[in-house]
Design an enzyme around this catalytic site. Structure first.
Site, PDB file in Angstrom:
ATOM      1  N   GLU A   1       1.210   4.047  -7.034  1.00  0.00           N
ATOM      2  CA  GLU A   1       0.895   5.283  -6.304  1.00  0.00           C
ATOM      3  C   GLU A   1       1.786   6.459  -6.662  1.00  0.00           C
ATOM      4  O   GLU A   1       1.311   7.585  -6.835  1.00  0.00           O
ATOM      5  CB  GLU A   1       0.949   5.041  -4.787  1.00  0.00           C
ATOM      6  CG  GLU A   1      -0.225   4.228  -4.252  1.00  0.00           C
ATOM      7  CD  GLU A   1      -0.037   2.729  -4.405  1.00  0.00           C
ATOM      8  OE1 GLU A   1       1.024   2.301  -4.895  1.00  0.00           O
ATOM      9  OE2 GLU A   1      -0.952   1.972  -4.020  1.00  0.00           O
TER      10      GLU A   1
ATOM     11  N   HIS B   1      -1.027  -1.624   7.381  1.00  0.00           N
ATOM     12  CA  HIS B   1      -2.292  -0.977   6.999  1.00  0.00           C
ATOM     13  C   HIS B   1      -2.843  -0.111   8.132  1.00  0.00           C
ATOM     14  O   HIS B   1      -4.037   0.181   8.150  1.00  0.00           O
ATOM     15  CB  HIS B   1      -3.350  -2.012   6.606  1.00  0.00           C
ATOM     16  CG  HIS B   1      -3.265  -2.437   5.166  1.00  0.00           C
ATOM     17  ND1 HIS B   1      -2.201  -3.141   4.661  1.00  0.00           N
ATOM     18  CD2 HIS B   1      -4.102  -2.252   4.120  1.00  0.00           C
ATOM     19  CE1 HIS B   1      -2.399  -3.384   3.379  1.00  0.00           C
ATOM     20  NE2 HIS B   1      -3.553  -2.854   3.024  1.00  0.00           N
TER      21      HIS B   1
END
Lengths: 343, 326
Positions: free
Chosen positions: B60, B129
């Site tokens: 990322e 998450h």
């Protein structure tokens, strides 16, 4: 390769050395603030590599990006030396209008896309510039200079993977000066020879001595040709040395006097000057005159410009945070556009 | 006018902007061949090819940095990060590079990137998450932060974000992708600034953003059954916040509640209420109230997760409290 104008290259390196010496003095006089990372000792690397990069298309054609030790890369990439010094002084006439400082020199007019104070951050930015070069397909490449300490950041590994996978036109130039801030390479890095790490990413890489500009240029030529041909990235490692500490706040006590003296025996300016004198292309007197002329130019032109330039206006403090002239069609505000009422 | 799901609206914005400008690209994990985790880029790989719909490795920080670098050279990348939790890995390049380059270059270099990413709790996804993190971005000078809550805004704001010269953090929500709403058939842009009064009322102002706008609207329905007229404001943008629209509403209703899925400390609600105190303290007839998530990592267990995250009932009950009805 075009015929090398060795005298001009010597004068450039003398200029770069004096520029940094003069910045050191101005820092001691408290005219320059913050951190100041000087490049003295490593001149042959940036000068030689960019000389080769610029040989075909000239100054400002390709993108150049680097870390915080960025003054000389910026000037060699085409940023006016006056503006780089004015930036160190924090003046409105500086490369970044006094908002960047020593570690954040920018000159997009010559595609010098910045110095960055986060170690390893330029790797992905360089790959991004290269991605744009590939899309725009105008023959440009991106050149990324960073020290060997940056290679221990995750961005090194992530970026090398993507640059190789996508065959991005980017030349990585590792300036291995043996110290990551104050920690010697053998105490921070499991693989001493940096170019060997690139085997893991299927990127061609080579290691060279970085003190002799002619060696640097000879090494850079095939690497630049490789990248420009569209074959993907190349990683050049140069063994070099910085004479001063990591920054002005670092006296470099972690290194022995003998070690510094030994590297000064391989000074890039002296190597080239000696060669030119022995070849009869330059006399001792001419070299001394060259040094004096450079000193005069820096004092009378560069330093004077920086000292006499205006400060940024405090009223402009919040300029440049966001786009200064945003397109109201995209930006809003909603009410002015007759916001939809529902519910 | 067509009814589109939130994900379809985003997909349409991608498609139109990719067609409009060859410098627009999309980058992210699984967005190409796989069509996107939330289908937002479905079919675009076939239409625009691998050079413009770029499947990235799971890296990322660096693929976001590559997008930023490309934007400095004139490209217009839309960067998708599969979950805002993973955006933490990209914070260096977002906060230290994208947000600062325009400023520290003295206005000479711009980074017109859009980072799209869903946050929020969906169905027992656990702490790593389920984050929201809106406050991290809204606390960073140099970024724009938008929170589209409808398919119309998802579509029109994404198009505006792509054409904006600033880095835009585009916050979506995992539970909103299937939400349906009307989107005009003709090309439409929705501005990146300005809150919107999405329901008129006179008794209390309910302020939400992103998913919590829908709690506010549902709570307003329940309040209406008791004869209470709640006004609902969708903040739409967290940076900058439209304080003027909030002030006008409170001068009408004199009572306010801010509902959010983010945690309270150093949160969006704290900032909104600080602005209210500064702008219209004397218009208030009751103390402003925040409805927010518990200050815990989101638990996996269903009952615990529900307890951690507010919902319509919490907004409704808190509104009654502000109104002095309980």
């Amino acid at each position: 390769m075009k015929k090398i104008d060795r005298k001009r290259l010597l004068r450039e390196m003398v200029f770069f050395r004096r520029f940094e010496d003069r910045a050191f003095e101005a820092y001691m006089e408290r005219k320059i603030g913050g951190f100041l990372h000087l490049y003295s000792g490593q001149e042959a690397v940036a000068t030689g590599v960019l000389e080769v990069v610029q040989a075909e298309h000239g100054v400002g054609f390709d993108y150049v990006i680097t870390g915080y030790r960025d003054h000389i890369h910026a000037i060699k990439a085409g940023a006016p030396a006056q503006e780089v010094m004015a930036e160190l002084y924090g003046k409105e006439t500086g490369s970044s209008k006094g908002r960047g400082g020593s570690m954040h020199i920018f000159d997009p007019s010559v595609r010098f896309m910045g110095g960055y104070a986060l170690v390893g951050q330029p790797f992905p930015l360089a790959a991004g510039l290269a991605l744009a070069c590939k899309h725009q397909n105008e023959g440009r490449i991106a050149v990324c200079f960073l020290g060997e300490g940056a290679n221990n950041q995750g961005t090194f590994h992530e970026t090398m993977n993507m640059a190789s996978l996508w065959k991005l036109p980017v030349l990585f130039v590792c300036e291995n000066n043996r110290y990551a801030i104050g920690t010697a390479i053998q105490r921070s890095t499991a693989v001493i020879d940096q170019y060997k790490r690139l085997e893991a990413y299927n990127i061609p890489a080579s290691q060279h001595l970085g003190q002799d500009i002619e060696v640097v240029m000879e090494a850079a030529q095939p690497a630049v040709d490789h990248v420009r041909s569209g074959a993907g990235p190349y990683f050049l490692e140069f063994l070099t040395y910085r004479y001063r500490g990591h920054s002005m706040s670092d006296a470099g006590a972690y290194r022995s006097k003998e070690e510094v003296a030994e590297w000064k025996q391989q000074d890039p300016l002296q190597i080239l000057a000696k060669r030119l004198i022995e070849a009869g292309e330059l006399t001792e007197e001419e070299f001394k005159a060259m040094e004096q002329a450079v000193q005069d130019e820096i004092d009378n032109d560069i330093i004077k410009f920086a000292e006499e330039s205006p400060e940024p206006k405090v009223a402009d403090l919040t300029k440049y945070v966001l786009d200064d002239n945003p397109d109201p069609r995209w930006i809003g505000p909603l009410q002015a556009q007759g916001g939809r009422q529902h519910g | 006018m067509a009814e589109l799901a939130y994900w379809e609206a985003l997909r349409r914005a991608h498609d139109e902007e990719l067609a409009h400008d060859p410098l627009v690209i999309a980058m992210g994990e699984d967005i190409g061949v796989a069509g996107g985790t939330y289908k937002v880029t479905l079919g675009l790989y076939d239409k625009y090819g691998e050079e413009r719909i770029i499947d990235t490795p799971i890296s990322e920080n660096s693929y976001t940095g590559i997008g930023i670098g490309a934007s400095m050279a004139g490209m217009r990348p839309i960067i998708e990060i599969m979950s805002i939790n993973f955006a933490l890995l990209a914070l260096d390049t977002l906060i230290n590079a994208a947000a600062k380059i325009h400023y520290m270059s003295g206005g000479r270099v711009q980074c017109p990137i859009v980072m799209r990413t869903p946050g929020g709790t969906a169905h027992q996804l656990g702490a790593q998450h389920s984050a929201r993190l809106s406050r991290l971005f809204m606390g960073t000078p140099g970024l724009r932060v938008v929170t589209p809550s409808t398919p119309l805004d998802a579509y029109g704001m994404l198009k505006s974000a792509v054409r904006c010269n600033d880095p835009v953090i585009f916050l979506e929500h995992e539970s909103m992708y299937n939400l349906k709403g009307e989107v005009p058939d003709e090309e439409t842009f929705r501005p990146l600034e300005g809150a919107e009064v999405v329901r008129e009322g006179t008794d209390i102002t309910l302020i939400g953003y992103n998913y919590s706008v829908h709690w506010c609207l549902a709570a307003a329905d329940r309040l209406a059954q008791e004869g209470i007229h709640a006004e609902v404001i969708d903040l739409r943008s967290l940076k900058p916040i439209d304080r003027e629209t909030i002030r006008r509403s409170i001068e009408k209703t004199h009572r306010v509640l801010v509902a959010e899925e983010d945690e309270a400390p150093v949160g969006v609600g704290s900032e909104v209420i600080a602005g209210i105190i500064e702008d219209c303290f004397f218009a208030l007839d009751a103390q402003p109230v925040r409805v927010h998530a518990a200050d815990v990592p989101v638990p996996y267990n269903y009952s615990l997760e529900k307890a951690a995250i507010p919902d319509v009932k919490d907004v409704y009950q808190s509104a009654l409290k502000v109104l002095g009805k309980v």
